[in-house]
Write a protein that holds these residues in place. Structure first.
Motif, short mmCIF file in Angstrom:
data_model
loop_
_atom_site.label_atom_id
_atom_site.label_comp_id
_atom_site.label_asym_id
_atom_site.label_seq_id
_atom_site.Cartn_x
_atom_site.Cartn_y
_atom_site.Cartn_z
N LEU A 209 50.73 40.68 39.23
CA LEU A 209 50.84 39.57 40.16
C LEU A 209 52.17 39.69 40.89
N ILE B 299 45.38 34.97 45.58
CA ILE B 299 45.33 33.84 44.66
C ILE B 299 46.46 32.89 45.03
N CYS C 149 49.11 29.69 43.51
CA CYS C 149 49.67 28.86 42.45
C CYS C 149 50.61 27.85 43.09
N GLY D 251 42.77 29.43 42.84
CA GLY D 251 44.11 28.92 42.68
C GLY D 251 44.24 27.91 41.57
N VAL D 252 45.49 27.60 41.29
CA VAL D 252 45.82 26.61 40.28
C VAL D 252 46.87 25.65 40.83
N LEU E 31 40.88 23.68 42.80
CA LEU E 31 41.94 24.33 42.05
C LEU E 31 41.82 23.94 40.58
N PRO F 214 48.55 29.32 33.19
CA PRO F 214 48.18 29.44 34.62
C PRO F 214 48.18 30.89 35.11
N THR G 131 45.03 32.59 33.90
CA THR G 131 43.89 32.10 34.69
C THR G 131 43.86 32.78 36.05
N LEU G 132 44.99 32.86 36.71
CA LEU G 132 45.06 33.51 38.02
C LEU G 132 44.71 35.00 37.92
N SER H 236 41.00 35.40 37.48
CA SER H 236 40.31 35.12 38.75
C SER H 236 40.43 36.30 39.69
N PHE H 237 41.63 36.85 39.81
CA PHE H 237 41.83 38.00 40.68
C PHE H 237 41.01 39.19 40.19
#
Length: 155
Positions: free
Chosen positions: A29, A53, A55, A87-88, A116, A132, A135-136, A139-140
């Motif tokens: 990331l 993504i 945040c 996103g979060v 989100l 978080p 999670t990101l 998702s990615f």
């Protein structure tokens, strides 16, 4: 491991590697961390190419911080061509219990309305800090896998 305990006063760029559970994969990331102040918007806009993504982090003891999330979300979504930008929303500084001005339910509802996922953390106490990011990263990774499968279906 990069620790976000220091207060951001400008713009930091951080690389964080997150292992994807149940796979042999990891995701790197590239995080653009700004204090959210308006004076940094132009710098941030130049750093954003095509975000993959998102945040958004706000201070649970600062309602203005929470309210500015809508503006930042709109700005980021305007920079992406993707129909969905995973996103979060992260409520930080949960250690400031007596100073809280943004209730968890209010933030959860706003996050849900804006598609989100919602988390609360205390970077100072290192509570729920990694969730978080995991999670990101997941998702990615999922989006990446879907794109690879779509390309392979054409071959």
């Amino acid at each position: 491991m990069q620790c976000f305990q220091q207060k951001t006063v400008g713009v930091d760029i951080i690389m964080k590697t997150v292992h994807i559970p149940e796979t042999n994969d990891s995701v790197e990331l590239l995080i653009y961390d700004s204090s959210g102040k308006e004076i940094f918007y132009e710098i941030m806009e130049k750093l954003w190419e095509q975000p993959s993504i998102l945040c958004l982090v706000y201070d649970v003891s600062n309602e203005q911080s929470f309210n500015s999330c809508a503006k930042w979300l709109q700005r980021v979504r305007a920079r992406t061509l993707c129909s969905q930008l995973p996103g979060v929303l992260v409520g930080n500084k949960t250690d400031l219990v007596g100073r809280r001005t943004v209730e968890q339910k209010q933030a959860q509802e706003w996050a849900a309305q804006n598609e989100l996922e919602y988390f609360e953390t205390s970077a100072k106490e290192m509570e729920n800090f990694e969730v978080p990011f995991r999670t990101l990263a997941k998702s990615f990774h999922r989006l990446y896998q879907e794109r690879v499968e779509a390309i392979q279906s054409f071959v």
